[in-house]
Design an enzyme around this catalytic site. Structure first.
Site, PDB file in Angstrom:
ATOM      1  N   SER A   7      81.098 -12.613  21.818  1.00 20.87           N
ATOM      2  CA  SER A   7      81.387 -11.185  21.777  1.00 20.87           C
ATOM      3  C   SER A   7      80.105 -10.367  21.777  1.00 20.87           C
ATOM      4  O   SER A   7      79.308 -10.446  20.836  1.00 20.87           O
ATOM      5  CB  SER A   7      82.196 -10.849  20.525  1.00 20.87           C
ATOM      6  OG  SER A   7      82.345  -9.453  20.403  1.00 20.87           O
ATOM      7  N   HIS A  30      83.051 -11.923  25.983  1.00 22.57           N
ATOM      8  CA  HIS A  30      84.050 -11.034  25.388  1.00 22.57           C
ATOM      9  C   HIS A  30      83.478  -9.633  25.221  1.00 22.57           C
ATOM     10  O   HIS A  30      82.415  -9.443  24.630  1.00 22.57           O
ATOM     11  CB  HIS A  30      84.475 -11.582  24.024  1.00 22.57           C
ATOM     12  CG  HIS A  30      85.699 -10.951  23.466  1.00 22.57           C
ATOM     13  ND1 HIS A  30      86.969 -11.280  23.886  1.00 22.57           N
ATOM     14  CD2 HIS A  30      85.865  -9.992  22.515  1.00 22.57           C
ATOM     15  CE1 HIS A  30      87.859 -10.568  23.202  1.00 22.57           C
ATOM     16  NE2 HIS A  30      87.209  -9.770  22.375  1.00 22.57           N
ATOM     17  N   ASP A  32      84.469  -5.895  23.871  1.00 20.71           N
ATOM     18  CA  ASP A  32      85.395  -5.099  23.070  1.00 20.71           C
ATOM     19  C   ASP A  32      85.275  -3.620  23.398  1.00 20.71           C
ATOM     20  O   ASP A  32      84.201  -3.022  23.266  1.00 20.71           O
ATOM     21  CB  ASP A  32      85.112  -5.294  21.579  1.00 20.71           C
ATOM     22  CG  ASP A  32      85.613  -6.624  21.057  1.00 20.71           C
ATOM     23  OD1 ASP A  32      86.755  -6.997  21.382  1.00 20.71           O
ATOM     24  OD2 ASP A  32      84.877  -7.290  20.302  1.00 20.71           O
ATOM     25  N   MET A  34      86.702  -0.029  22.222  1.00 13.74           N
ATOM     26  CA  MET A  34      87.405   0.655  21.128  1.00 13.74           C
ATOM     27  C   MET A  34      87.351   2.160  21.341  1.00 13.74           C
ATOM     28  O   MET A  34      86.316   2.703  21.709  1.00 13.74           O
ATOM     29  CB  MET A  34      86.761   0.302  19.787  1.00 13.74           C
ATOM     30  CG  MET A  34      86.597  -1.173  19.519  1.00 13.74           C
ATOM     31  SD  MET A  34      85.815  -1.446  17.915  1.00 13.74           S
ATOM     32  CE  MET A  34      85.310  -3.159  18.070  1.00 13.74           C
ATOM     33  N   HIS A  63      88.613  -6.767  26.232  1.00  9.61           N
ATOM     34  CA  HIS A  63      89.633  -6.554  25.200  1.00  9.61           C
ATOM     35  C   HIS A  63      89.758  -5.058  24.922  1.00  9.61           C
ATOM     36  O   HIS A  63      88.864  -4.455  24.322  1.00  9.61           O
ATOM     37  CB  HIS A  63      89.209  -7.329  23.943  1.00  9.61           C
ATOM     38  CG  HIS A  63      90.139  -7.185  22.782  1.00  9.61           C
ATOM     39  ND1 HIS A  63      89.771  -7.575  21.508  1.00  9.61           N
ATOM     40  CD2 HIS A  63      91.414  -6.718  22.679  1.00  9.61           C
ATOM     41  CE1 HIS A  63      90.775  -7.351  20.683  1.00  9.61           C
ATOM     42  NE2 HIS A  63      91.783  -6.823  21.370  1.00  9.61           N
ATOM     43  N   MET A  65      91.002  -2.307  22.889  1.00 12.48           N
ATOM     44  CA  MET A  65      91.555  -1.863  21.609  1.00 12.48           C
ATOM     45  C   MET A  65      91.701  -0.352  21.685  1.00 12.48           C
ATOM     46  O   MET A  65      91.009   0.400  20.993  1.00 12.48           O
ATOM     47  CB  MET A  65      90.652  -2.300  20.456  1.00 12.48           C
ATOM     48  CG  MET A  65      90.729  -3.781  20.180  1.00 12.48           C
ATOM     49  SD  MET A  65      89.639  -4.311  18.845  1.00 12.48           S
ATOM     50  CE  MET A  65      88.168  -4.712  19.798  1.00 12.48           C
ATOM     51  N   MET A 134      94.690 -11.946  16.764  1.00 17.16           N
ATOM     52  CA  MET A 134      93.590 -11.429  15.950  1.00 17.16           C
ATOM     53  C   MET A 134      93.588 -12.101  14.581  1.00 17.16           C
ATOM     54  O   MET A 134      94.618 -12.165  13.906  1.00 17.16           O
ATOM     55  CB  MET A 134      93.708  -9.914  15.777  1.00 17.16           C
ATOM     56  CG  MET A 134      93.499  -9.102  17.041  1.00 17.16           C
ATOM     57  SD  MET A 134      91.833  -9.303  17.775  1.00 17.16           S
ATOM     58  CE  MET A 134      90.777  -8.716  16.443  1.00 17.16           C
ATOM     59  N   PHE A 140      86.189  -3.863  13.652  1.00 14.47           N
ATOM     60  CA  PHE A 140      84.832  -4.085  13.171  1.00 14.47           C
ATOM     61  C   PHE A 140      84.486  -5.573  13.214  1.00 14.47           C
ATOM     62  O   PHE A 140      85.337  -6.421  12.938  1.00 14.47           O
ATOM     63  CB  PHE A 140      84.674  -3.578  11.733  1.00 14.47           C
ATOM     64  CG  PHE A 140      84.800  -2.089  11.599  1.00 14.47           C
ATOM     65  CD1 PHE A 140      83.691  -1.262  11.746  1.00 14.47           C
ATOM     66  CD2 PHE A 140      86.036  -1.505  11.350  1.00 14.47           C
ATOM     67  CE1 PHE A 140      83.819   0.116  11.639  1.00 14.47           C
ATOM     68  CE2 PHE A 140      86.167  -0.128  11.238  1.00 14.47           C
ATOM     69  CZ  PHE A 140      85.051   0.690  11.382  1.00 14.47           C
ATOM     70  N   ASP A 172      90.100 -14.176  17.548  1.00 16.62           N
ATOM     71  CA  ASP A 172      88.952 -13.281  17.469  1.00 16.62           C
ATOM     72  C   ASP A 172      88.850 -12.745  16.052  1.00 16.62           C
ATOM     73  O   ASP A 172      89.797 -12.140  15.554  1.00 16.62           O
ATOM     74  CB  ASP A 172      89.140 -12.129  18.466  1.00 16.62           C
ATOM     75  CG  ASP A 172      87.983 -11.141  18.486  1.00 16.62           C
ATOM     76  OD1 ASP A 172      86.980 -11.372  17.789  1.00 16.62           O
ATOM     77  OD2 ASP A 172      88.089 -10.134  19.210  1.00 16.62           O
TER      78      ASP A 172
END
Length: 213
Positions: A7, A30, A32, A34, A63, A65, A134, A140, A172
């Site tokens: 990540s 990965h 993320d 957000m 991913h 989010m 998850m 976080f 994750d």
């Protein structure tokens, strides 16, 4: 062999290209995304994904989010994502979101938060490449692994045996040497790890370790 997805949330963003080169042996990377609404944090956006795509040919496991994934499928696919993972709890009909990802020629995945029953994802398993369970509350990095989530993994793996045997199951959050072993034993095939890879003295060695499980 287990697939590893380091990540970049835990990488040094001032030296992101160099950090990515240290984990080139991993099966995927990965990323993320957000939005500060679906989760209480803001990470990165399209320009960073585009930059990552230019500096590596690694498979990008993106991913989302975010609250409204359907609004962003096209732009993240065009930015270089190879797989789009959206949350079952987000807005929009999951069938439609999956179809949108497929229409862009990308792999499709769904993620579920710790509070979401694993059975909620069962209706979509046959149409997915991967399900992300998850193992922390999303938002976080550096949180403690929730071992009770592995019961979801076991149930999902058992269900997928008849519906989609090739389904990847990813976890994750809080993945380290010890929790990774338990996860793989439960049926996980993809490990997302951030701090314990990018924070290691030898990130490549950590990738090799996780891959060997």
């Amino acid at each position: 062999m287990t697939k590893v997805s380091p990540s970049i949330l835990a990488a040094d963003f001032a030296n992101l290209g160099a950090d990515i080169q240290k984990v080139q042996k991993a099966a995927m990377l990965h990323v993320d995304i957000m939005d500060g609404h679906f989760v209480p944090n803001i990470s990165i956006g399209v320009p960073v994904v585009e930059s990552v795509r230019r500096c590596t040919d690694m498979f990008l496991d993106v991913h989302l989010m975010i609250s409204k994934p359907q609004q962003y499928i096209d732009i993240f696919c065009d930015a270089g994502a190879d797989l789009i993972c959206f949350h079952l709890e987000a807005e929009g009909e999951p069938e439609t979101t999956i179809r949108m990802i497929r229409e862009k020629g990308k792999k499709a995945a769904v993620s579920i938060k710790p509070g979401t029953p694993v059975e909620a994802v069962f209706p979509y398993v046959k149409d997915l490449d991967m399900v992300l369970v998850m193992t922390v509350e999303p938002g976080f990095g550096g949180q403690k692994f929730m071992p009770e989530m592995l019961e979801k993994v076991k149930a999902l793996r058992a269900y997928a045996q008849s519906e989609n045997p090739s389904l990847d199951i990813e976890v994750d959050g809080g993945v380290n040497r010890e929790t990774a072993k338990a996860a793989v034993s439960a049926g996980v095939s993809v490990l997302v790890a951030g701090s314990c890879i990018f924070g290691a003295e030898n990130p490549e060695e950590m990738v090799d370790y996780f891959s060997s499980l």
